[in-house]
Design a protein around this motif. Structure first.
Motif, short mmCIF file in Angstrom:
data_model
loop_
_atom_site.label_atom_id
_atom_site.label_comp_id
_atom_site.label_asym_id
_atom_site.label_seq_id
_atom_site.Cartn_x
_atom_site.Cartn_y
_atom_site.Cartn_z
N TYR A 145 49.76 41.77 39.81
CA TYR A 145 48.57 42.13 40.58
C TYR A 145 48.69 41.48 41.96
O TYR A 145 48.42 40.29 42.12
N VAL A 146 49.14 42.26 42.93
CA VAL A 146 49.44 41.71 44.25
C VAL A 146 48.27 41.96 45.20
O VAL A 146 47.85 43.12 45.38
N HIS A 147 47.76 40.90 45.80
CA HIS A 147 46.58 41.03 46.66
C HIS A 147 46.91 41.89 47.88
O HIS A 147 47.73 41.53 48.72
N ALA A 148 46.26 43.04 47.98
CA ALA A 148 46.51 43.99 49.08
C ALA A 148 45.24 44.25 49.88
O ALA A 148 45.24 45.11 50.76
N GLY A 149 44.18 43.53 49.61
CA GLY A 149 42.91 43.72 50.32
C GLY A 149 42.64 42.60 51.29
O GLY A 149 43.58 42.08 51.89
N PRO A 150 41.39 42.19 51.41
CA PRO A 150 40.25 42.69 50.66
C PRO A 150 39.73 44.02 51.20
O PRO A 150 40.04 44.41 52.32
N GLY A 178 61.30 47.75 35.06
CA GLY A 178 60.26 47.81 34.03
C GLY A 178 58.99 47.05 34.37
O GLY A 178 57.99 47.17 33.65
N VAL A 179 59.00 46.26 35.44
CA VAL A 179 57.81 45.52 35.86
C VAL A 179 57.04 46.36 36.87
O VAL A 179 57.61 46.86 37.84
N ARG A 180 55.73 46.53 36.64
CA ARG A 180 54.89 47.33 37.53
C ARG A 180 54.24 46.45 38.59
O ARG A 180 53.88 45.30 38.33
N VAL A 181 54.05 47.04 39.78
CA VAL A 181 53.39 46.35 40.88
C VAL A 181 52.07 47.07 41.16
O VAL A 181 52.06 48.24 41.56
N GLN A 182 50.97 46.39 40.93
CA GLN A 182 49.65 46.95 41.17
C GLN A 182 49.00 46.28 42.38
O GLN A 182 49.25 45.11 42.66
N ALA A 183 48.15 47.02 43.06
CA ALA A 183 47.42 46.49 44.21
C ALA A 183 46.14 45.81 43.73
O ALA A 183 45.31 46.45 43.07
N TRP A 184 45.99 44.56 44.04
CA TRP A 184 44.80 43.80 43.71
C TRP A 184 43.81 43.94 44.86
O TRP A 184 44.05 43.50 45.97
N LEU A 185 42.69 44.61 44.58
CA LEU A 185 41.68 44.89 45.60
C LEU A 185 40.35 44.25 45.18
O LEU A 185 39.87 44.49 44.08
N GLY A 186 39.77 43.47 46.07
CA GLY A 186 38.52 42.82 45.74
C GLY A 186 37.58 42.77 46.92
O GLY A 186 37.94 43.11 48.05
N ASP A 187 36.36 42.36 46.63
CA ASP A 187 35.37 42.13 47.68
C ASP A 187 34.18 41.41 47.07
O ASP A 187 33.99 41.41 45.85
N VAL A 188 33.39 40.79 47.91
CA VAL A 188 32.15 40.15 47.50
C VAL A 188 31.06 41.21 47.42
O VAL A 188 30.90 42.01 48.35
N PHE A 225 41.03 45.94 40.28
CA PHE A 225 39.81 45.64 41.02
C PHE A 225 39.17 44.34 40.54
O PHE A 225 39.03 44.10 39.33
N ASP A 226 38.78 43.54 41.51
CA ASP A 226 38.07 42.29 41.25
C ASP A 226 36.87 42.22 42.19
O ASP A 226 36.98 41.77 43.33
N LEU A 227 35.72 42.71 41.72
CA LEU A 227 34.50 42.73 42.51
C LEU A 227 33.53 41.71 41.93
O LEU A 227 33.15 41.79 40.76
N GLU A 228 33.13 40.73 42.74
CA GLU A 228 32.29 39.64 42.27
C GLU A 228 31.21 39.29 43.29
O GLU A 228 31.43 39.46 44.48
N PRO A 229 30.08 38.71 42.79
CA PRO A 229 29.65 38.59 41.40
C PRO A 229 29.05 39.90 40.89
O PRO A 229 28.17 40.47 41.52
N LEU A 230 29.58 40.38 39.79
CA LEU A 230 29.17 41.65 39.21
C LEU A 230 28.27 41.39 38.02
O LEU A 230 28.71 40.84 37.01
N HIS A 231 27.01 41.75 38.13
CA HIS A 231 26.05 41.48 37.06
C HIS A 231 26.22 42.46 35.91
O HIS A 231 26.64 43.61 36.09
N SER A 232 25.87 42.00 34.74
CA SER A 232 25.98 42.83 33.53
C SER A 232 25.11 44.07 33.65
O SER A 232 24.08 44.08 34.32
N ASP A 233 25.58 45.15 32.99
CA ASP A 233 24.82 46.40 32.87
C ASP A 233 24.65 47.12 34.20
O ASP A 233 23.65 47.84 34.40
N ASP A 234 25.62 46.97 35.08
CA ASP A 234 25.57 47.65 36.39
C ASP A 234 26.10 49.08 36.21
O ASP A 234 27.31 49.31 36.11
N SER A 235 25.20 50.03 36.18
CA SER A 235 25.58 51.43 35.96
C SER A 235 26.38 51.99 37.13
O SER A 235 27.21 52.90 36.95
N ASN A 236 26.17 51.48 38.34
CA ASN A 236 26.93 51.94 39.49
C ASN A 236 28.40 51.57 39.36
O ASN A 236 29.28 52.33 39.77
#
Length: 399
Positions: A145-150, A178-188, A225-236
Motif C-alpha cells: 500500500y504505497v502512499h500516493a495522496g493525500p 507476484g507482489v501487487r502495488v496499490q495506491a494508498w489514498l487518504g484524507d481527513v 483507502f484510509d479516510l479518518e475519522p470515519l464514524h460507524s454506520d456512515d451510509s455515505n
C-alpha cells in the motif's frame, strides 16, 4: 491509569469545637469579600496542633452537611463502578492473551505493507527497490500500500502527487514477481471538525471515484483507502464503496480499506460518542457491511492506549475474533501490526509491540476460524520499522 484520593472522611462523632474568647471575639477568622474561613495559622503565620485540629473539624462539619451526603455517595459509587469495570476488562484481556496459538496459524502469504510517499515522488531509486525485494522475498507480503495522496478535500487527486508510480510498479514486478502495488489514498474527514472531506456531498464522492480510476490508469493494481475519522454506520461511506467497487472491477484491480477497530463491548461507540466527539470504534455490524463491499480490509489494531503487552495482545485477540465473525471468507482480512515506536497517551510503545500483536492475532484466529485462508497481517509502516519489528514478524508469523 493513575488513581487519586479525592478527600478524607471526617469522624461524624467528633466533639464540637469549644468556643474560646478568641473565637467568640472573631479572632482567627477573616471575613473578607469572599466570606471564607481563614486557615489554622495565627496572625504571625504559626499553626499549633490544637488550631489545626479545630480547623479541620470546622471544615469537616461543612462536608458532613446533609445536602452533600447523597452527592458524595453517588460520586463514590460511580468511581467504584468505573474501577471495578476497568479491573474486569483488564482481567478479561489478560485471560484472552493466555494459552497457545494453534498449529498452522501463521502466514497464508496474503500479508501487506504500508509504505511511505518517497516511493512515488522520486526519492527512491532502483537500489532501494532491490533492497526492499531482499527484505520481503522470504516473507508473506503480497500487497504494497504505497502512499500516493493525500486526496484533496473535494475528492480530487493531482497527478503531480505520484510522478514515479509507473516506474515503481514496473520495478517491483521485476524484483518481486507476484507482489501487487496499490495506491494508498487518504484524507481527513470533516466528521469532528470544520475542515476536511465531506462524504455527504455527492460531488465529493464522485470525485473520489474518478481519482480511483485515475490512479489505476497510472499503473497501480489497486486502490487502498484510509479516510479518518470515519464514524460507524456512515451510509455515505458505504455508497462510496459501492461506486468504487464498480471501478476497480472494471480495471481488474483490488479495492481495499483501512478499518477502525470494532466495539470491544456492544454499542461502546454510541456510549463514547454521547460524551465525546470521537466515538473511535465501529459497530461489528458496520464492520461487516464494509467488509462485504471490498476485496481487502485491514484493521488498524494499534493506538489502543493500553499500558501492558498482555492487555494489548488480549485486545488484538478479541479484535481478530470480532472481525473474523463478520468478514466474508472471500474477503482478505488483515490485522494491523505496529511497525513503529511512540510513547504517548494513545500508543505505549512498550505495550503495543509486534510480538504481542502477532501472538494476539494467532490466538484470535485459533479460537474463531483456524483454517481461514483469506487472512493475514498488515505492517504499518515501512519507514518507521525497526529491525526488531521485522524479526518479531518473521519469527512469530512467517516461520
Amino acid at each position: 491509569m493513575d488513581e487519586q484520593r479525592t478527600g478524607t472522611e471526617v469522624d461524624t462523632e467528633a466533639e464540637p469545637v469549644a468556643e474560646t474568647p478568641a473565637t467568640s471575639a472573631g479572632a482567627g477568622t477573616d471575613r473578607g469579600a469572599g466570606g471564607g474561613e481563614r486557615g489554622p495559622e495565627d496572625d504571625e503565620g504559626r499553626a499549633s496542633p490544637s488550631r489545626v485540629r479545630g480547623w479541620l473539624r470546622t471544615v469537616g462539619r461543612g462536608w458532613r452537611h446533609p445536602r452533600l451526603r447523597w452527592p458524595k455517595r453517588v460520586v463514590l459509587a460511580l468511581v467504584l463502578v468505573s474501577v471495578l469495570s476497568l479491573l474486569a476488562a483488564g482481567t478479561a484481556l489478560r485471560v484472552n492473551y493466555a494459552g497457545d496459538p494453534a498449529p498452522g496459524t501463521q502466514t497464508r502469504n496474503r500479508d501487506a505493507l504500508w509504505m511511505g510517499h518517497a516511493w512515488v515522488d522520486g526519492r527512491k531509486k532502483d537500489a532501494d527497490v532491490k533492497a526492499l525485494a531482499k527484505r520481503l522475498r522470504a516473507t508473506g507480503i503480497r500487497d504494497l500500500y504505497v502512499h500516493a495522496g493525500p486526496l484533496e478535500h473535494d475528492g480530487t487527486l493531482p497527478e503531480s502527487a505520484y510522478p514515479k508510480a509507473r516506474w515503481l510498479v514496473e520495478a517491483v514486478h521485476r524484483e518481486l514477481p507476484g507482489v501487487r502495488v496499490q495506491a494508498w489514498l487518504g484524507d481527513v474527514l470533516a466528521t469532528e471538525g470544520e475542515v476536511g472531506m465531506r462524504l455527504e456531498r455527492a460531488a465529493t464522492r464522485a470525485a473520489v471515484v474518478r481519482s480511483a480510476g485515475q490512479i489505476l490508469d497510472a499503473g497501480f493494481e489497486g486502490a487502498h483507502f484510509d479516510l479518518e475519522p470515519l464514524h460507524s454506520d456512515d451510509s455515505n461511506y458505504l455508497s462510496l464503496l459501492d461506486d468504487l467497487r464498480r471501478v476497480t472491477r472494471a480495471h481488474d484491480a483490488q479495492l481495499s480499506v483501512a478499518a477502525h477497530q470494532i466495539d470491544p463491548l456492544p454499542n461502546l461507540h454510541s456510549v463514547v460518542g454521547a460524551f465525546t466527539a470521537h466515538p473511535k470504534w465501529w459497530s461489528q455490524s458496520f464492520f461487516g457491511q464494509v467488509a462485504r463491499r471490498v476485496d481487502q480490509i485491514a484493521v488498524m489494531s494499534y493506538d489502543t492506549a493500553l499500558p501492558l503487552e498482555s492487555l494489548y495482545g488480549g485486545y488484538v485477540a478479541e479484535q481478530t475474533s470480532l472481525a473474523l465473525e463478520v468478514t466474508p471468507e472471500s474477503t482478505d482480512l488483515l490485522m494491523g501490526l505496529p511497525f513503529y515506536y511512540e510513547d504517548n497517551m494513545d500508543h505505549h510503545g512498550s505495550a503495543e509491540t509486534v510480538a504481542a500483536a502477532v501472538r494476539g492475532t494467532r490466538l484470535g484466529l485459533s479460537r474463531t476460524d483456524r483454517t481461514r485462508e483469506h487472512f493475514g497481517v498488515a505492517l504499518y509502516v515501512d519507514f518507521a520499522a525497526r529491525e526488531k519489528d521485522w524479526t518479531a514478524y518473521e519469527e512469530g508469523w512467517v516461520r
